[in-house]
Structure formats: C-alpha cells, structure tokens
Design a protein around this motif. Structure first.
Motif, PDB file in Angstrom:
ATOM      1  N   GLY A  52     -16.226  -9.411  25.949  1.00 43.09           N
ATOM      2  CA  GLY A  52     -15.574  -8.452  25.066  1.00 43.09           C
ATOM      3  C   GLY A  52     -14.083  -8.728  24.927  1.00 43.09           C
ATOM      4  O   GLY A  52     -13.578  -9.760  25.367  1.00 43.09           O
ATOM      5  N   LEU A  53     -13.365  -7.805  24.289  1.00 45.83           N
ATOM      6  CA  LEU A  53     -11.921  -7.961  24.096  1.00 45.83           C
ATOM      7  C   LEU A  53     -11.260  -6.590  24.237  1.00 45.83           C
ATOM      8  O   LEU A  53     -11.216  -5.803  23.293  1.00 45.83           O
ATOM      9  N   ARG A  54     -10.745  -6.297  25.431  1.00 44.82           N
ATOM     10  CA  ARG A  54     -10.100  -4.997  25.679  1.00 44.82           C
ATOM     11  C   ARG A  54      -8.641  -5.047  25.228  1.00 44.82           C
ATOM     12  O   ARG A  54      -7.882  -5.942  25.624  1.00 44.82           O
ATOM     13  N   VAL A  55      -8.257  -4.050  24.450  1.00 44.47           N
ATOM     14  CA  VAL A  55      -6.875  -3.957  23.983  1.00 44.47           C
ATOM     15  C   VAL A  55      -6.370  -2.532  24.185  1.00 44.47           C
ATOM     16  O   VAL A  55      -7.159  -1.579  24.255  1.00 44.47           O
ATOM     17  N   ARG A  56      -5.054  -2.400  24.286  1.00 46.81           N
ATOM     18  CA  ARG A  56      -4.424  -1.075  24.338  1.00 46.81           C
ATOM     19  C   ARG A  56      -3.872  -0.766  22.951  1.00 46.81           C
ATOM     20  O   ARG A  56      -3.090  -1.539  22.391  1.00 46.81           O
ATOM     21  N   LEU A  57      -4.267   0.380  22.419  1.00 50.07           N
ATOM     22  CA  LEU A  57      -3.869   0.765  21.067  1.00 50.07           C
ATOM     23  C   LEU A  57      -2.486   1.408  21.062  1.00 50.07           C
ATOM     24  O   LEU A  57      -2.125   2.127  22.002  1.00 50.07           O
ATOM     25  N   ALA A  58      -1.752   1.153  19.990  1.00 48.38           N
ATOM     26  CA  ALA A  58      -0.460   1.806  19.771  1.00 48.38           C
ATOM     27  C   ALA A  58      -0.419   2.247  18.308  1.00 48.38           C
ATOM     28  O   ALA A  58      -0.381   1.410  17.399  1.00 48.38           O
ATOM     29  N   GLN A  59      -0.470   3.551  18.109  1.00 46.80           N
ATOM     30  CA  GLN A  59      -0.482   4.066  16.746  1.00 46.80           C
ATOM     31  C   GLN A  59       0.860   3.805  16.076  1.00 46.80           C
ATOM     32  O   GLN A  59       1.923   4.020  16.670  1.00 46.80           O
ATOM     33  N   ARG A  60       0.823   3.341  14.833  1.00 47.51           N
ATOM     34  CA  ARG A  60       2.055   3.028  14.123  1.00 47.51           C
ATOM     35  C   ARG A  60       2.643   4.281  13.496  1.00 47.51           C
ATOM     36  O   ARG A  60       1.929   5.230  13.159  1.00 47.51           O
ATOM     37  N   GLN A  61       3.957   4.259  13.303  1.00 44.12           N
ATOM     38  CA  GLN A  61       4.610   5.375  12.638  1.00 44.12           C
ATOM     39  C   GLN A  61       4.248   5.357  11.156  1.00 44.12           C
ATOM     40  O   GLN A  61       3.865   4.318  10.622  1.00 44.12           O
ATOM     41  N   PRO A  62       4.344   6.495  10.481  1.00 41.29           N
ATOM     42  CA  PRO A  62       4.017   6.530   9.055  1.00 41.29           C
ATOM     43  C   PRO A  62       4.809   5.487   8.281  1.00 41.29           C
ATOM     44  O   PRO A  62       5.941   5.160   8.629  1.00 41.29           O
ATOM     45  N   VAL A  63       4.212   4.964   7.232  1.00 46.15           N
ATOM     46  CA  VAL A  63       4.805   3.845   6.518  1.00 46.15           C
ATOM     47  C   VAL A  63       6.175   4.181   5.933  1.00 46.15           C
ATOM     48  O   VAL A  63       7.059   3.336   5.850  1.00 46.15           O
ATOM     49  N   GLU A  64       6.380   5.434   5.538  1.00 47.34           N
ATOM     50  CA  GLU A  64       7.682   5.788   4.966  1.00 47.34           C
ATOM     51  C   GLU A  64       8.802   5.555   5.986  1.00 47.34           C
ATOM     52  O   GLU A  64       9.858   5.013   5.668  1.00 47.34           O
ATOM     53  N   GLN A  65       8.534   5.954   7.252  1.00 49.83           N
ATOM     54  CA  GLN A  65       9.532   5.749   8.298  1.00 49.83           C
ATOM     55  C   GLN A  65       9.712   4.262   8.593  1.00 49.83           C
ATOM     56  O   GLN A  65      10.813   3.788   8.811  1.00 49.83           O
ATOM     57  N   SER A  66       8.605   3.523   8.562  1.00 50.68           N
ATOM     58  CA  SER A  66       8.658   2.100   8.841  1.00 50.68           C
ATOM     59  C   SER A  66       9.503   1.378   7.802  1.00 50.68           C
ATOM     60  O   SER A  66      10.327   0.515   8.129  1.00 50.68           O
ATOM     61  N   LEU A  67       9.321   1.737   6.530  1.00 57.18           N
ATOM     62  CA  LEU A  67      10.073   1.084   5.459  1.00 57.18           C
ATOM     63  C   LEU A  67      11.554   1.455   5.531  1.00 57.18           C
ATOM     64  O   LEU A  67      12.417   0.635   5.286  1.00 57.18           O
ATOM     65  N   GLU A  68      11.833   2.717   5.871  1.00 53.78           N
ATOM     66  CA  GLU A  68      13.224   3.124   5.997  1.00 53.78           C
ATOM     67  C   GLU A  68      13.908   2.386   7.130  1.00 53.78           C
ATOM     68  O   GLU A  68      15.048   1.949   7.023  1.00 53.78           O
ATOM     69  N   PHE A  69      13.178   2.207   8.238  1.00 57.56           N
ATOM     70  CA  PHE A  69      13.734   1.483   9.393  1.00 57.56           C
ATOM     71  C   PHE A  69      14.014   0.038   8.989  1.00 57.56           C
ATOM     72  O   PHE A  69      15.029  -0.537   9.374  1.00 57.56           O
ATOM     73  N   ALA A  70      13.108  -0.560   8.190  1.00 62.55           N
ATOM     74  CA  ALA A  70      13.301  -1.968   7.791  1.00 62.55           C
ATOM     75  C   ALA A  70      14.519  -2.138   6.905  1.00 62.55           C
ATOM     76  O   ALA A  70      15.175  -3.179   6.939  1.00 62.55           O
TER      77      ALA A  70
ATOM     78  N   ILE B 227      -6.936  -1.511   9.342  1.00 64.32           N
ATOM     79  CA  ILE B 227      -6.640  -1.370  10.774  1.00 64.32           C
ATOM     80  C   ILE B 227      -5.161  -1.587  11.050  1.00 64.32           C
ATOM     81  O   ILE B 227      -4.509  -0.796  11.747  1.00 64.32           O
ATOM     82  N   MET B 228      -4.602  -2.665  10.498  1.00 65.92           N
ATOM     83  CA  MET B 228      -3.209  -3.018  10.793  1.00 65.92           C
ATOM     84  C   MET B 228      -2.222  -2.059  10.141  1.00 65.92           C
ATOM     85  O   MET B 228      -1.063  -1.982  10.553  1.00 65.92           O
ATOM     86  N   GLN B 229      -2.662  -1.333   9.157  1.00 67.15           N
ATOM     87  CA  GLN B 229      -1.813  -0.317   8.528  1.00 67.15           C
ATOM     88  C   GLN B 229      -1.528   0.829   9.501  1.00 67.15           C
ATOM     89  O   GLN B 229      -0.453   1.431   9.460  1.00 67.15           O
TER      90      GLN B 229
ATOM     91  N   LEU C  54       0.802  -1.226   0.000  1.00 61.24           N
ATOM     92  CA  LEU C  54       0.000   0.000   0.000  1.00 61.24           C
ATOM     93  C   LEU C  54       0.831   1.270   0.000  1.00 61.24           C
ATOM     94  O   LEU C  54       0.347   2.328  -0.449  1.00 61.24           O
ATOM     95  N   GLN C  55       2.045   1.225   0.533  1.00 65.06           N
ATOM     96  CA  GLN C  55       2.910   2.415   0.564  1.00 65.06           C
ATOM     97  C   GLN C  55       2.207   3.617   1.203  1.00 65.06           C
ATOM     98  O   GLN C  55       2.382   4.757   0.764  1.00 65.06           O
ATOM     99  N   GLY C  56       1.390   3.351   2.228  1.00 67.45           N
ATOM    100  CA  GLY C  56       0.752   4.432   2.968  1.00 67.45           C
ATOM    101  C   GLY C  56      -0.597   4.889   2.440  1.00 67.45           C
ATOM    102  O   GLY C  56      -1.263   5.698   3.084  1.00 67.45           O
ATOM    103  N   ARG C  57      -1.034   4.403   1.277  1.00 69.28           N
ATOM    104  CA  ARG C  57      -2.331   4.824   0.726  1.00 69.28           C
ATOM    105  C   ARG C  57      -3.432   3.855   1.178  1.00 69.28           C
ATOM    106  O   ARG C  57      -3.153   2.751   1.654  1.00 69.28           O
ATOM    107  N   PRO C  58      -4.697   4.230   1.012  1.00 69.19           N
ATOM    108  CA  PRO C  58      -5.804   3.339   1.398  1.00 69.19           C
ATOM    109  C   PRO C  58      -5.822   2.074   0.547  1.00 69.19           C
ATOM    110  O   PRO C  58      -5.466   2.093  -0.643  1.00 69.19           O
ATOM    111  N   VAL C  59      -6.235   0.974   1.139  1.00 66.60           N
ATOM    112  CA  VAL C  59      -6.331  -0.281   0.415  1.00 66.60           C
ATOM    113  C   VAL C  59      -7.525  -0.237  -0.537  1.00 66.60           C
ATOM    114  O   VAL C  59      -8.530   0.401  -0.271  1.00 66.60           O
TER     115      VAL C  59
END
Length: 459
Positions: free
Chosen positions: A439-457, A412-414, A292-297
């Motif tokens: 129910g299913l309680r979870v703690r959310l963690a917002q992901r960094q923008p995909v450009e940063q994620s790809l650079e880190f990888a 969601i996973m993006q 996706l490179q950061g765009r909507p699916v």
C-alpha cells in the motif's frame, strides 16, 4: 535467413533463463535483459525469445508486422481462464471483429458523459477525508475507481454488496494469476491446485453478478447510458447480429479489470511521486488553482491543464500499469531490426523496460514531467512511449483512462497536499498490472481555499 549473434544471458542448458526470471522477478528480469542492449535474446526452456527495447523495432513488431504475429498461446490461455474471450485474451480475426463491436462504447460523446460522474464521486470521497489523517492512498484509489467503473459500466444495476463481491474476486484473480504465471510449466486449469481452484471460484463470483445484470438489461431493452448498454446495442456490420451474452460477459469483465486496477495504480504511483517532488506538486496545484478558481473541474478544463496531463504521462512512463505486453509469435518468418524471427520463436516488448531505456529517456529514474512538453514529445520517436501498447491491440480505453486520471488528480490536488508516512516501504508489485506492494500510507494536509492561496501567491 538473417542470423545474428544477439547479446543476452546464456542461461542453463535445460531451462535457459527461467532461473533468471525467478531470481529477478518480472520487472528485474526485463531490466536484466535490457542491460545487454536494445535488442537482446535468451532461451526459455527450448524456445528462443527476443526482447525488443528499441522504438523502431517495436514499431516493426507491433505495427508493420501486426498481421503476421499472434499473442503467445500460453499467455492467452492464462488470461482466458477468467476473462474468457475478451479483447485482452482474444486474437486474430476474432479480435478484430470483437474490437469493432466494442469500439462504439468508447465513442467520444459517450465517454464525455462520464466526466461529471467521475468528479462527483471524487468529491464525495474527499468529503470523508480530513486534515492530518493517515490514509492508505492505494486503497482509497482502488475504492474510488471501483465506484466509477461500476457506475460507468452498470449504472445503477449493481448493489454495494455485489460491488464488494466483484472487487474481492478481482483481487483474488490478481494474486492467483501471478502465482500460476510464475510457474515454470503452468498446470492445466482442470487440475485442482490451490491457485486454479481460487481462480475458478473468483470467476464464478464475478459471473454470478455480471450475468444477472446482463440478463435483466437484455430483458428490459433499456439504454441507461452506460458501457453495458452500448455493448448490448452493438451490431456486427457483417451479419447484422449483436454480441451473445457470453461475449458481453467477457468484455464486461475485461473492462472491469482494465478500468479499475490500471487507473488506481497510476494515481497511487502519481501520489508517491508527487510526495517526493514538492516543486512539481506546487506547480501542478498552481495550474489547477489558476484555471479552476475554486470550482469543480470539468471536461472542458482539461485542455487548459497541460501540466496536469504531463504529470500523468510521466507517471505512466515510470510505472506503466501494463509493464509487459504478451509475447508475440510470428505466423511466418518476420524481420525485426534486421533479425529474422521464426514461428518457433517469440518476441517480447516491455513498456517498463522501454520507458527506462537511458538512450531515449536520460536519467530514467528521475521524475520529470517536462519530458512531455510539446517540443520534447515532437522530437521523440512515437514508439519510445507505449503505456497503452501499440498497433492493432492498442488499449481501446486509453482516452477514457487519461480523462479519468486527469479529472481525479486535479480534483484531489485542488483540496489536499500529502506527505509519505516515514515508515512506508515503497516496492513494486507486478501482478497483472503494476501495483504498489504494502500500500501507500500518506498524511493528509487540507489546503487553504483557493482565494487565499492566490492572494498569498500575489503578495
């Protein structure tokens, strides 16, 4: 007649295995029966019942003998109390005729038109989330799929208040249907028990909304591009007539239930599994980021997201929403795996039990999306995996459901990771569909923008 001494519990003299059913609950009872073998038997009161937990046997029962079996009358009667004669409760020639009328609503071109709507509503939900928040994933998925099924079924003809009214009625139906189905001898609907009264009230709440929309749409004659329009436009090839308002109502309520609860439960269970398997979650997100490179699916992206599909399929294996299919009663003697089953007997299939059979699914409690790689799927018997049923009654909306689950999960996973709240108890809630108790309680963690994620990888 072939007579075999099949394995299974002895049960009591009068009730058979009814006590076991109440002791273990629906899922536990199927597991208990399956522990005796892949083809087992028990008594329910005076009736002999078989559990077919073998792919070849399932094929014989649901496909080879599909014209010689009917859904159990008790199951049909319970479902018809609120679904009427929709596809889930209908049977025989009427079911085949009705299925042909409903089929055009799920034509691929019509389904594809909903993909963008699904993604837009998911993005709108994510805009309300924030980093570090504690979220009830079960409730969030229920609200999201409710919004989507409302839009795809009714387009803009239903208010938010009416949506809440129908949603609450559906919840009441789930709870009270379970209460009635667990009774040793369900009382007729006209007896004013608390559960019967609750079902009747919930059905009236739904009808109040659905029948108004049908009347107004019928009067306008407008095709608004939703499933309701397709149902109203469908014509029977045999007599040139369309559905009556009652038929449309029954199918709308059936589709509302099937298109709301099942996908929400699947995504909730998927969230739980991903929270317990960080390596699977990371691989899924890496695939989503790369494609996706950061765009909507989009719908066209799904064929490039095979691991996302594998994760959904493995979730459906472990926690199939339709955890048990209605028992089948032969109209004449049939043979399944060499055993004669008569019209005075019944045969059951449980997708949950089949999907946890270690003969076909090694380490069945282990979450492993690789089970659905191309090679493994080709090597496996087709009827070892039946999350949408099989034969002439296979779920008519299976393509719609898979498309929705993949689009929503990828979106969601993006944008978010999540961890399970340490105080959360995770238990089955087998009602009409297989939900998550508490129910299913979870703690959310917002992901960094995909450009940063790809650079880190790359680093």
């Amino acid at each position: 007649m072939t007579v075999k001494m099949l394995p299974g519990p002895k049960g009591t003299r009068l009730g058979g295995s009814r006590r076991d059913l109440h002791k273990y609950g629906p899922l536990g009872f199927f597991e208990y029966l399956a522990s005796f073998g892949d083809f087992t038997t028990c008594r329910m009161g005076p009736f002999r019942v078989y559990l077919v937990n073998d792919p070849a046997g399932i094929q014989e029962l649901l496909v080879t003998n599909r014209d010689k079996v009917r859904k159990n009358g008790g199951d049909r009667e319970l479902l018809s109390r609120f679904l009427g004669n929709g596809l889930l409760s209908n049977d025989g020639a009427d079911h085949q005729k009705q299925r042909k009328l409903v089929q055009p609503a799920f034509h691929m071109k019509r389904i594809q038109a909903y993909a963008e709507t699904m993604v837009e509503h998911t993005q709108a939900m994510l805009e309300r989330w924030h980093d570090g928040a504690i979220l009830d994933m079960d409730q969030a998925m229920m609200e999201l799929t409710l919004t989507i099924v409302t839009k795809t079924l009714f387009n803009a003809d239903i208010s938010e208040q009416e949506v809440r009214q129908v949603s609450q009625a559906m919840e009441d139906i789930q709870v009270n249907f379970t209460i009635i189905s667990e009774q040793s001898l369900p009382l007729p609907r006209w007896i004013p028990t608390r559960a019967n009264r609750a079902l009747e009230h919930a059905s009236k709440q739904i009808d109040q909304v659905v029948q108004r929309v049908i009347r107004e749409r019928r009067a306008s004659g407008e095709d608004t591009g939703d499933l309701l329009s397709m149902l109203l436009l469908s014509i029977d090839d045999g007599n040139g007539q369309g559905m009556t308002d009652q038929q449309v109502r029954d199918e709308v309520v059936t589709l509302f239930l099937a298109g709301h609860e099942t996908t929400a439960n699947t995504l909730t269970w998927c969230s739980y599994l991903l929270s317990q398997a960080p390596e699977v979650r990371q691989r899924l997100q890496a695939e989503v980021d790369e494609v996706l490179q950061g765009r909507p699916v989009t719908l066209q992206d799904l064929q490039k997201l095979p691991y996302t599909e594998m994760v959904i399929k493995e979730t459906l294996r472990m926690y199939p929403p339709a955890y048990a299919l209605s028992a089948r009663v032969p109209t004449e003697n049939i043979t399944v795996l060499g055993q004669t089953i008569t019209p005075r007997q019944a045969a059951m299939v449980s997708p949950y039990a089949m999907h946890h059979n270690p003969r076909y699914w090694p380490e069945p409690e282990r979450f492993d999306p690789e089970r659905f790689s191309s090679d493994q799927e080709r090597a496996r018997h087709k009827y070892a995996y039946i999350p949408f049923g099989a034969g002439s009654r296979v779920c008519i909306g299976n393509v719609f459901a898979m498309m929705e689950a993949q689009l929503l999960l990828a979106t969601i996973m993006q944008h978010y990771d999540f961890t399970l709240d340490p105080t959360q108890r995770v238990e089955y809630d087998p009602q009409i569909t297989l939900g998550v108790k508490h129910g299913l309680r979870v703690r959310l963690a917002q992901r960094q923008p995909v450009e940063q994620s790809l650079e880190f990888a790359k680093s």
